[in-house]
Scaffold this motif. Sequence first.
Motif, PDB file in Angstrom:
ATOM      1  N   SER A  26      -4.685   0.131   4.318  1.00  0.00           N
ATOM      2  CA  SER A  26      -5.652   1.202   4.872  1.00  0.00           C
ATOM      3  C   SER A  26      -4.952   2.118   6.147  1.00  0.00           C
ATOM      4  N   LEU A  27      -4.492   1.401   6.767  1.00  0.00           N
ATOM      5  CA  LEU A  27      -4.093   1.638   8.326  1.00  0.00           C
ATOM      6  C   LEU A  27      -2.644   2.691   7.400  1.00  0.00           C
ATOM      7  N   PHE A  28      -1.976   2.045   6.561  1.00  0.00           N
ATOM      8  CA  PHE A  28      -0.434   3.214   6.605  1.00  0.00           C
ATOM      9  C   PHE A  28      -0.892   4.439   5.177  1.00  0.00           C
ATOM     10  N   GLU A  29      -2.462   3.893   4.801  1.00  0.00           N
ATOM     11  CA  GLU A  29      -2.151   4.776   3.776  1.00  0.00           C
ATOM     12  C   GLU A  29      -3.149   6.515   4.345  1.00  0.00           C
ATOM     13  N   HIS A  30      -4.064   5.975   5.428  1.00  0.00           N
ATOM     14  CA  HIS A  30      -4.760   7.202   5.817  1.00  0.00           C
ATOM     15  C   HIS A  30      -3.691   7.807   6.750  1.00  0.00           C
TER      16      HIS A  30
ATOM     17  N   THR B 171      -0.532   8.415   5.529  1.00  0.00           N
ATOM     18  CA  THR B 171      -0.463   9.334   4.337  1.00  0.00           C
ATOM     19  C   THR B 171      -1.077  10.602   4.614  1.00  0.00           C
ATOM     20  N   TYR B 172      -2.887  10.791   4.281  1.00  0.00           N
ATOM     21  CA  TYR B 172      -3.491  11.651   4.142  1.00  0.00           C
ATOM     22  C   TYR B 172      -3.517  12.918   5.966  1.00  0.00           C
ATOM     23  N   ALA B 173      -3.087  11.985   6.689  1.00  0.00           N
ATOM     24  CA  ALA B 173      -2.718  12.623   8.191  1.00  0.00           C
ATOM     25  C   ALA B 173      -4.955  13.040   8.898  1.00  0.00           C
ATOM     26  N   HIS B 174      -4.964  11.418   8.241  1.00  0.00           N
ATOM     27  CA  HIS B 174      -6.073  12.048   9.604  1.00  0.00           C
ATOM     28  C   HIS B 174      -7.333  10.675   9.786  1.00  0.00           C
TER      29      HIS B 174
ATOM     30  N   ARG C 243     -14.422   9.294  12.007  1.00  0.00           N
ATOM     31  CA  ARG C 243     -15.004   8.930  10.897  1.00  0.00           C
ATOM     32  C   ARG C 243     -13.753   7.297  10.149  1.00  0.00           C
ATOM     33  N   ILE C 244     -12.340   7.806   9.986  1.00  0.00           N
ATOM     34  CA  ILE C 244     -11.969   7.343   9.335  1.00  0.00           C
ATOM     35  C   ILE C 244     -11.055   6.135  10.444  1.00  0.00           C
ATOM     36  N   HIS C 245     -11.245   6.556  10.912  1.00  0.00           N
ATOM     37  CA  HIS C 245     -10.371   5.343  13.037  1.00  0.00           C
ATOM     38  C   HIS C 245     -11.380   4.576  12.538  1.00  0.00           C
TER      39      HIS C 245
ATOM     40  N   SER D  10       3.929   4.199   1.930  1.00  0.00           N
ATOM     41  CA  SER D  10       4.525   4.909   2.450  1.00  0.00           C
ATOM     42  C   SER D  10       5.059   6.355   3.128  1.00  0.00           C
ATOM     43  N   LEU D  11       6.207   6.408   3.263  1.00  0.00           N
ATOM     44  CA  LEU D  11       6.852   7.415   3.122  1.00  0.00           C
ATOM     45  C   LEU D  11       6.686   8.142   1.699  1.00  0.00           C
ATOM     46  N   VAL D  12       6.779   7.063   0.798  1.00  0.00           N
ATOM     47  CA  VAL D  12       6.660   8.512  -1.086  1.00  0.00           C
ATOM     48  C   VAL D  12       5.643   8.525  -1.130  1.00  0.00           C
ATOM     49  N   LYS D  13       3.638   8.316  -0.371  1.00  0.00           N
ATOM     50  CA  LYS D  13       2.777   8.891  -0.447  1.00  0.00           C
ATOM     51  C   LYS D  13       2.388  10.139   0.090  1.00  0.00           C
ATOM     52  N   ALA D  14       3.177   9.858   1.543  1.00  0.00           N
ATOM     53  CA  ALA D  14       2.995  10.679   2.552  1.00  0.00           C
ATOM     54  C   ALA D  14       4.043  12.218   1.864  1.00  0.00           C
TER      55      ALA D  14
END
Length: 273
Positions: free
Chosen positions: A152-156, A158-161, A166-168, A220-224
């Motif tokens: 979840s750390l890497f994924e969020h 990629t969503y730039a938030h 809240r996400i943190h 996560s680079l691909v997802k970003a």
Amino acid sequence: MSNLELAPSVMRFYGETVNEGDRLRSSADGRMELARTQELLRRFLPPAPARVLDVGGGTGIHAEWLVKDGYEVTLVDPVPRHVESAAAVCSAMVGDARELPQPDDSFDVVQLLGPLYHLPDLDDRRKALAEARRVVKPGGLIAAAAINRYASLFEHVTYAHLHTERIHDSVSKILETAIYDGVRGFTLSYFHRAEELVAELAASGLTDVQVFGIEGPAWSLVKAAEQQPGEGPTGDLIASAMAAARLAEPYPELLAASSHLLAIGKAPADIQG
């Protein structure tokens, strides 16, 4: 989670909200996950036509390629709409990983490529692994997937938030507790460390347990890239990320960067007296 029922949020998520097969076919990181899972399993699977029990097999996304490879697949899943879809691919039935209807020593391979995600209680995960151990033949293969503790750390990012409060706070709680409560977005989930996943399989009586990072350290680079405007990640970027996943395999310290983990172990063979 009593009486072998899944949490309502899990049933709603998979029964009404998402199609897991679509995610693995359409998103860039999902396609990586599917391709690498196939690649890893094919290294260890016995020759076809072995019998494979696909526990928590969803809509049959993995059963489909296994059947094409010549395996005899039976799928068990708790979500009725998953079973309805999977029935077009293989024998499929509604059931729970913690109480399988199959008899002892009846399958060459048992795969749990999802059940451990949504069993936050250790006793429930132990039940699921014990059931897999029960129905697999002596010397048979068990493969279990898990969501990585740090995914979840890497994924969020990629969503730039991730920097938003809240996400943190949500991701911080996952890192501390290994559990996401399923309040929004995703559903009730458990996030494993690699060594913890290995220990759980070993405690169930499996031997020669190995763990792999499915997507590897560059997913996560691909997802970003997929989140940015335009055509998404290039074929070269995806190929490079897949190469990184393979190169990372001998280095346990890189497991923490993968989105999903895959542990593979063997049931002890019969000892003839």
